[in-house]
Each structure stands twice: as structure tokens, then as C-alpha cells.
Write an enzyme that holds these catalytic residues in place. Structure first.
Site, mmCIF file in Angstrom:
data_model
loop_
_atom_site.group_PDB
_atom_site.id
_atom_site.type_symbol
_atom_site.label_atom_id
_atom_site.label_comp_id
_atom_site.label_asym_id
_atom_site.label_seq_id
_atom_site.Cartn_x
_atom_site.Cartn_y
_atom_site.Cartn_z
ATOM 1 N N ASP A 1 -10.933 5.686 -7.256
ATOM 2 C CA ASP A 1 -9.740 4.897 -7.545
ATOM 3 C C ASP A 1 -10.199 3.455 -7.771
ATOM 4 O OD1 ASP A 1 -6.923 4.122 -7.558
ATOM 5 O OD2 ASP A 1 -7.310 3.319 -5.559
ATOM 6 N N ASP B 1 -7.758 0.076 -7.670
ATOM 7 C CA ASP B 1 -7.056 -0.885 -6.806
ATOM 8 C C ASP B 1 -7.192 -0.519 -5.337
ATOM 9 O OD1 ASP B 1 -5.779 -3.123 -8.105
ATOM 10 O OD2 ASP B 1 -4.558 -1.668 -9.196
#
Length: 247
Positions: free
Chosen positions: A24, A26
Site C-alpha cells: 500500500d 498512504d
């Protein structure tokens, strides 16, 4: 239980031979959650959300963190016209990018981990719910323009996290098996997406509570990429199985 014992208890050895790692963006490869929180807090206050009382970090973690803007529009502004809520969220992302351009920091240990991934010859992809404009800012800022082989943007998939579609798309793009791949995620929705795609997920609890990440299905949780627990697991994955010769 000692720290050493805690390290040894966590294992991803069943993935061997490891083929790929999916990340991922963020809150995972960069510590961006505080900047998203500041942007939402300021802009929601401007429009009188919650009676003009600034949202708390707890509200941000529970209601906003890790969710795609398509879903947030309904959650935050159920009575707004779609165009108005979309404009608000676009403005919020622009505000976030201004903050990020000045304050963004990589997650601790990120570049050490990336070097290890490259040395092992592993495939890698970024899988994100962030808008493409954010990704185009963050990845170069983190010095990862040449690191990821592919980047999957959630809005390009039929369904976004917590559905598995973005992670399944990354597996397909890399042509690797979910049986030999694991995921790094920091949010409940992201962890659920990785697990739904059939992969173990390592949760990062830099900002989100460890209990929430574990309850979402994380195989184990680390503080950041410098966490000894993670490196104990990676060292275990590096070990070659002993080959026995028939007599």
C-alpha cells in the site's frame, strides 16, 4: 514473552519460495496519515461538518483512514449532491499534496527494505486507493520511481478496497501466485482486501491501533520497517531448505 520469542513466533515461511511483495502507499511506505488528517480536519471545519467542531484523530482513524474517496463521499456527506462532495474531496486532495510537498516523510526503514527486496530479486507492486495525482507526487518524492514494476490505482478496478480486486489485479500484472506473495498495509480496509485476495498481510501500526489491524486479519503487526519482528521473519524466509540426498 521476550522480544526475541515474539520475533520467532511470527513466520511467513509457508510462502517460500517468496515471489513478490505488494505495498500500500498512504500510511505504509510513507507517513502520510497525519497530513491527510490535517487536510480533512481543516476543510471539514470550514464547511461546518460536526457543527464546526474539528474532527479528532480517533474519528479520522475510525471513519476516514484507508477508505476510497468514492465511499467517503457517501459517509461524510450523505445529503450533499454528488458534484459538491466530489469537488470537496478533490480540493482536499490538492490541500494534502501541498502539505506533502513540504512535509512528507518515508516510513522508517523503507529504503533498507527496498534494498533487501531488490537484492532478493522479488517482484513488487504498489496497490493504492489514492488518486493518481497523489501517486504521481508521492512515488518520486520517496525515490521509488524505478522500484515498483506496476502501480494499481483502486479507481481503475471494478471494486476498491476492502474488496480484493486491486490486489488481484496486481498479482495478475506481476504474474505471481498469491501463495508466494504477501502484503504490507496500514488500514483496516487494506488488510481486509489483501486477506480477501488470499494473501497474508503484515500490518503497520504507525498510526492505526494494533488491535484494529489484528482484528481485520493481519498476520502480525509491526511498528515500521525497522521493526526487529519484521527482519526476523525476512531472515527466516531467506533460509534455503536443506536438501537431503537419498542413499
Amino acid at each position: 514473552m521476550t522480544k526475541k520469542q515474539g520475533v520467532l513466533k511470527c513466520s511467513l515461511s509457508f510462502l517460500a519460495p517468496l515471489e513478490a511483495i505488494l505495498f500500500d502507499i498512504d500510511g505504509t511506505i510513507c507517513d502520510s496519515d497525519p497530513l491527510h488528517y490535517y487536510a480533512f480536519r481543516d476543510m471539514l471545519q470550514e464547511v461546518g461538518f460536526n457543527g464546526g467542531v474539528p474532527i479528532t484523530e480517533e474519528f479520522f482513524i475510525k471513519t476516514i483512514s484507508g477508505k476510497h474517496n468514492v465511499n467517503l463521499a457517501t459517509i461524510l456527506f450523505p445529503d450533499w449532491e454528488p458534484q459538491r462532495s466530489q469537488k470537496f474531496l478533490e480540493d482536499k486532495e490538492a490541500y494534502f499534496r501541498r502539505l506533502a510537498s513540504e512535509q512528507l516523510q518515508p516510513m522508517n526503514g523503507l529504503h533498507k527494505l527496498c534494498k533487501w527486496v531488490e537484492e532478493q530479486g522479488l517482484r513488487r507492486a504498489a496497490v493504492t486507493s489514492a488518486p493518481r495525482s497523489n501517486v504521481e507526487l508521492l512515488i518520486p518524492m520517496l525515490g521509488l520511481s524505478d522500484f515498483f514494476e506496476t502501480i494499481v490505482i483502486g479507481s481503475d478496478c471494478e471494486r476498491v478496497k476492502p474488496f480484493p480486486d486491486p490486489y488481484l489485479k496486481a498479482l495478475q500484472a506481476l504474474q505471481v501466485s498469491h501463495k508466494h506473495t504477501f502484503v504490507f498495509e496500514d488500514s483496516v480496509s487494506g488488510i481486509k482486501a489483501g486477506v480477501a485476495a488470499g494473501m497474508p498481510v503484515v500490518g503497520l501500526a504507525k498510526r492505526n491501533p494494533e488491535k484494529l489491524l489484528a482484528a481485520a486479519g493481519a498476520s502480525f503487526v509491526i511498528d515500521d520497517f525497522d521493526d526487529p519482528k519484521l527482519w526476523g521473519v525476512l531472515e527466516d524466509l531467506q533460509r534455503k531448505p536443506e536438501v537431503t540426498t537419498a542413499t
